[in-house]
Design a protein around this motif. Structure first.
Motif: not given
Lengths: 407, 461
Positions: A242, A299-300, B430, B450-456, B458, B460-461
C-alpha cells in the motif's frame, strides 16, 4: 541419557522469514532454547510456498544456523502452517454410553471424539487439529474429564482446524526434501497463542492476533480452551505494498519507511509534516508526507482488525474476551498498534512476549518469535506426553486437546 | 448487437405498415391503471420483444421497431406490433451499422412514434447498442416517449468483445445518448451474458438464452412496478437507483421454490455473471431488491435473503420491495439491480440535465416543459451525431458545459474536479504490486490486495 527425543525443533516457514528454534527438553521436563536460526524467506507469499527451490534453500540456511548455535543435529521438526485455506470451527460429537453399568470409560471418550471428527469438510481438506473443548454427560455441561462418571449420553465439543491437503503437503514436502522428519504440522495461530498466553489469560478469554508478513492469524482462548480460530491472508506485506503504491516508492523503500517511520495512529502533530527520502541507486530525492504514510498504514491495519472483529462478532466469540487482546508477530512492532487494536475491539490490548521457556531468552523475547517458540512448546508437550505414555506402556494417540488446556 | 439471430424465413411475414397498430400498443391497461409499452428497437430489441411475447404480460403493449424489413420472429406472437422505421430513408434495407442512418430513420418516423407512446405511463425500450438502428434510433425513441410524458426505462445490451472496438465505442456513445434522455438506463454487457449462456453452445441457443434473460428481466421489472406490494417499489425508487450512475448496471433475477428457496435465491443471485460472486454488489452504491412471492411470503423470508445480500453491499443504498402475486404460490422471485457509482457519470449527467433545463421528475408529466426540452435536447443529443466513431468521447459542447459548470460551482468544484479525475482511475488498473502473481485475497467480493485507502476512496492530496 541424551537421546534425540529430547531435542525439540520448531520450524516456522513464514512470508518474511524462516525461523528454526532448537530446544532441549531435559529429563525433568524443563524446556530450554539452545539455538536459533533465521533466514529471510524468498519463496513464500501470503503464508504459502510459491517457490519451493528458494524456500528449500532458506530453510536449509535457517536450520544450519540453528544447528551451529545449538551444537546439535536437527532430525525432526514441528512445522508451522498457515494460509488462507486454513479454517477453524467448532463441532460436536455425540455418543450413547452402552455399557451395562452406565459408567463412561476411555473407549467412550475415544468414540465420542471420533464422532466429533467426522465432519462435513471438503474432501480435499485435511484436519490439522481436533482440540477438545469440554464434555457434557446427559446434558450436564462443562465436564473436563468424563471418565468414571455415570451417564447415558456423552457429548463432546471440539474445535477443528483444517486446511487444504495439497497446500499443507507442499510445505511438508519441502521440509522432507531436506532429509528432515516432520513430527507434526501445527497451525501457526495456535502456536503463537501457546507462546504468548499465560494460563490466566486462557481462562479469562483472550484473543491472540499474530500479525505476520503474509497472513494474520487469530485465535480465541476462553475457559482454558480454544474457542475460535481463523486466518486472514493480509499482513505486513500488504502494508508495504500500500505504501509503495500510495507514496510511489519502490517496494523495498516502502518496507524501510514502514519500519522507520510507520505508526498505527495518525498523530495530529504529523499534519502537513514532510521529510526527504534521500536519493539512492539513481532514484531522485523524494519528499514524502508523513501524514499520508501513517494514514495509509492506519487504514490497512484498522481494516485488518475490523475484519477480525466482524468475524468474531458473527460467531459470538467476542463475548468470551474478558482478558483482552494480545498482539504478536512482526506487525506488533508498529508503534501504537495497541492503541489501534483497543480502539477497534474496545478491549485492552497488549503486546505478547513469548515466555515460559528457559535458555537463551533475551534474544527470543520478541513478539516476532512467538510462532517459533510456540512450535517448540507444542513439540515439548508432545514429547512429554509420549514419554509419559511410554512409561505407562500405552498408546499416546489420544487427542492433543489436553495439552492445550493445561498449557 | 443488431440482427443477432439467423432467422428462417417465415411465411407469416407481415407488411410493416404504419398505422393501425397503435391501439394494440397503447390502449391496454394494467392493474393500478399504469399503462406500459415495451419497445424493441433494432434487431436485438425485436428479438427480445419476440421472446417476451411468448409469455405475454397482461396489459403490456409490445412493439418491435426496426429499419430493416425482417421476417417475423418464429414464435413471436401476433401481439407484437411491428413498425418499420424510416421507410423513406432506408427503404427497409437496414442501416449498415451507421447510427446516423438509424437516427435519421427514427426521426422521419417521429409522428408514428408519438402515436405509439401516446397515453402510456411507462415506456420500456429494449435495444442492442453498437449497431445502427439500436444505437441511433433508441435515443430518438426515448426522447419522443419522454416528450409524450411517459417515464422511460431502457434496458440495453452492449456488444460482445469480439465485435470490435468500433461497435463498442458506438455502443458507449449510444448509452450516453440514452442516459441524457431516459429516466433510467440498465446496461448489460453481452460479454457477461455469455458466461451465463455458455460459450460452447450453438449460436442460436446463446442468443435465445440472452434474449430470455433480458425478457425475464423486463418481466420482473414489470411485476415489481405493477403488483400490489407489502413494500411497494415504485418507479421513483427504480430511478433513484439508476439515475446519475455509471452506465453499467447489473441486473440479476432468480426464482426458486421449496424449503430452501431463500438460500437458493441468494446462491443464484450471487453466482450470476453480472454479480460476479458478489463483486458487483460490493462495488455498487445503490441496490434495489424486489421480491415477488405468493400470499405466504413472510418478512422472515425477505430477511433471510436480504441478510447475506446486505453483507455484500455494506456501503450501498439499498431499496427493498416486496409484492404479492397469488400465481406464485410457493415460488419466490427476486430481482436485483445494482448500480455502480461512477462519478464521471454523475458529472456528465448533471451537465446533460443542465442542458435540458431541469431534471425530469418521474411521474410529474404535468410540469414537463415539452418545448424547452425538445429545443435544448436537440442540442445535447442530436447534434453530435456526426462523429459516432469517436463515440465515447465528449462532444466539444458537453466538454465546455462541464467545465463551465465546474467553474460555477466554486468551492465545491474543487472537490468535484478532483473527483472527475479520480473516477478515471479504475481505467488504469490498480497494480497489485507484490501480489501480482498470488491468489487474490477476496473477502465478500472485495479484493483485499488493493490498498485499503483506494477501496475506501480516501484521497491523498
Amino acid at each position: 541419557m541424551f537421546d534425540s527425543n529430547s531435542i525439540v525443533v520448531g520450524l516456522e516457514v513464514g512470508t518474511s522469514k524462516v525461523c528454526a528454534v532448537v530446544s532441549e527438553l531435559n529429563e525433568s521436563g524443563v524446556l530450554g532454547v539452545i539455538g536459533i536460526g533465521q533466514s529471510p524467506s524468498r519463496g513464500v507469499r501470503k503464508g504459502e510456498i510459491v517457490d519451493s527451490t528458494l524456500t528449500s534453500e532458506d530453510i536449509r540456511n535457517a536450520i544450519v544456523d540453528a544447528e551451529k548455535m545449538a551444537d546439535a543435529e536437527v532430525r525432526s521438526v514441528f512445522l508451522g502452517v498457515s494460509g488462507a485455506h486454513v479454517h477453524g470451527f467448532n463441532n460436536r460429537g455425540v455418543h450413547p454410553v452402552v455399557s451395562a453399568d452406565r459408567e463412561i470409560g476411555e473407549e467412550d471418550v475415544k468414540d465420542v471424539l471420533k464422532n466429533a471428527k467426522t465432519i462435513n469438510i471438503p474432501s480435499e481438506n485435511h484436519v490439522i487439529h481436533v482440540i477438545r473443548q469440554h464434555f457434557s454427560v446427559d446434558g450436564q455441561g462443562g465436564i473436563q474429564n468424563p471418565v468414571g462418571m455415570l451417564g447415558a449420553r456423552l457429548d463432546a465439543a471440539v474445535h477443528v482446524v483444517h486446511g487444504n491437503f495439497n497446500r499443507l503437503q507442499n510445505a511438508v514436502r519441502v521440509v522432507k526434501g531436506l532429509q528432515l522428519e516432520v513430527e507434526e504440522v501445527v497451525f501457526t495461530g495456535l502456536a503463537s497463542a501457546l507462546a504468548v498466553l499465560s494460563s490466566e489469560q486462557k481462562e479469562l478469554g483472550t484473543l491472540v492476533i499474530d500479525l505476520g508478513a503474509g497472513t494474520t492469524e487469530y485465535v480465541v482462548y476462553a475457559d482454558g480452551v480454544v474457542r475460535y480460530s481463523g486466518v486472514l491472508a493480509i499482513g505486513g506485506d500488504h502494508v508495504s505494498n500500500d505504501l509503495a503504491y500510495g507514496l510511489k516508492v519502490p517496494l523495498g523503500r516502502a518496507e524501510q519507511l514502514k519500519i522507520s517511520r510507520g505508526s498505527a495512529v495518525v498523530e495530529d502533530s504529523l499534519k502537513g509534516q514532510t521529510f526527504n527520502l534521500p536519493s539512492g541507486h539513481g532514484l531522485p530525492e523524494k519528499v514524502i508526507n508523513s501524514e499520508h504514510l501513517c494514514r495509509i498504514m492506519v487504514m490497512r491495519l484498522e481494516e485488518t482488525f475490523e475484519l477480525i472483529h466482524q468475524d468474531l462478532n458473527r460467531s459470538d466469540a467476542m463475548e468470551y474476551l474478558r482478558g483482552g487482546v494480545v498482539l504478536c508477530g512482526g506487525g506488533s512492532n508498529v508503534p501504537e498498534i495497541q492503541r489501534l487494536a483497543s480502539r477497534v475491539f474496545q478491549l485492552r490490548a497488549t503486546i505478547g512476549i513469548p515466555g515460559a521457556v528457559g535458555g537463551i531468552t533475551d534474544a527470543l523475547e520478541k513478539a516476532e518469535f512467538a510462532t517459533a517458540i510456540g512450535l517448540v512448546k507444542f513439540g515439548a508437550f508432545q514429547h512429554r506426553k509420549s514419554r509419559l505414555n511410554q512409561t505407562r506402556r500405552r498408546s499416546w494417540k489420544s487427542s492433543l486437546s489436553q495439552l492445550f488446556r493445561r498449557a | 448487437m443488431e440482427e443477432n439471430k439467423t432467422v428462417p424465413a417465415s411465411s407469416k411475414k407481415e407488411p410493416a405498415e404504419d398505422g393501425g397498430v397503435a391501439s394494440s400498443a397503447g390502449a391496454l391497461a394494467v392493474p393500478k391503471r399504469l399503462k406500459m409499452v415495451v419497445m424493441g428497437v433494432g434487431g436485438a430489441g425485436g428479438n427480445c420483444v419476440a421472446s417476451l411475447s411468448r409469455e405475454a404480460l397482461e396489459g403490456v403493449g409490445l412493439v418491435a421497431l426496426n429499419t430493416a424489413v425482417t421476417p417475423r420472429m418464429p414464435g413471436s406472437a401476433s401481439s407484437v406490433a411491428e413498425v418499420q422505421l424510416g421507410s423513406t430513408t432506408t427503404r427497409g434495407l437496414g442501416t449498415g451499422g451507421d447510427p446516423e442512418v438509424g437516427r435519421a430513420a427514427a426521426e422521419s418516423t417521429g409522428v408514428r412514434l408519438r402515436e405509439l407512446c401516446q397515453g402510456n405511463d411507462i415506456v420500456i425500450i429494449l435495444s442492442g447498442m453498437g449497431g445502427g438502428t439500436g444505437t441511433g434510433a433508441a435515443p430518438v425513441v426515448a426522447r419522443v416517449a419522454k416528450e409524450m410524458g411517459a417515464l422511460v426505462l431502457c434496458v440495453v445490451t452492449t456488444p460482445f468483445s469480439f465485435e470490435g472496438t468500433r461497435r463498442q465505442r458506438q455502443a458507449a456513445w449510444g448509452v450516453e445518448q440514452l442516459k441524457a434522455v431516459a429516466d433510467a438506463v440498465i446496461c448489460l454487457p453481452n460479454q457477461k451474458l455469455l458466461g451465463l449462456a455458455g460459450e460452447e453452445g450453438p449460436v442460436l441457443e446463446v442468443f435465445r438464452v440472452i434474449n430470455e434473460i433480458l425478457a425475464e428481466g423486463v418481466r420482473s421489472l414489470f411485476r415489481m412496478l405493477t403488483k400490489p406490494g407489502i413494500m411497494h417499489v415504485d418507479f421513483n425508487d427504480l430511478c433513484s437507483v439508476l439515475k446519475g450512475r455509471h452506465a453499467e448496471s447489473s441486473m440479476a433475477s432468480a426464482q426458486a421454490g421449496g424449503e430452501n428457496r431463500a438460500a437458493d435465491i441468494v446462491g443464484q443471485v450471487v453466482s450470476s455473471p453480472f454479480i460476479n460472486g458478489g463483486q458487483a454488489l460490493r462495488e455498487a452504491d445503490a441496490v434495489l431488491v424486489s421480491f415477488v412471492g405468493g400470499s405466504k411470503l413472510s418478512i422472515a423470508e425477505v430477511n433471510r435473503v436480504m441478510g447475506p445480500i446486505q453483507e455484500y453491499c455494506g456501503n450501498a443504498h439499498v431499496f427493498v420491495g416486496a409484492s404479492i402475486d397469488p400465481d406464485f404460490e410457493d415460488r419466490l422471485a427476486v430481482t436485483l439491480i445494482a448500480s455502480k457509482g461512477g462519478r464521471l457519470g454523475v458529472v456528465l449527467d448533471s451537465a446533460a440535465e443542465g442542458a435540458m433545463g431541469r431534471e425530469p421528475t418521474p411521474g410529474g408529466e404535468g410540469s414537463f416543459d415539452v418545448n424547452r426540452d425538445t429545443s435544448d435536447r436537440s442540442v445535447s443529443c442530436t447534434t453530435p451525431f456526426g462523429v459516432p466513431g469517436g463515440g465515447a468521447e465528449l462532444s466539444m459542447e458537453k466538454r465546455t458545459e462541464i467545465l463551465k459548470a465546474q467553474e460555477e460551482m466554486g468551492g465545491k468544484s474543487m472537490r468535484n474536479g478532483r473527483r472527475l479525475r479520480q473516477s478515471l482511475l479504475p481505467l488504469e488498473i490498480v497494480s497489485r504490486g507484490r501480489f501480482e502473481k498470488s491468489e487474490p485475497t477476496l473477502h465478500r467480493g472485495e479484493d483485499l490486495d488493493v490498498p485499503t485507502y483506494i477501496r475506501r476512496g480516501v484521497s491523498l492530496n
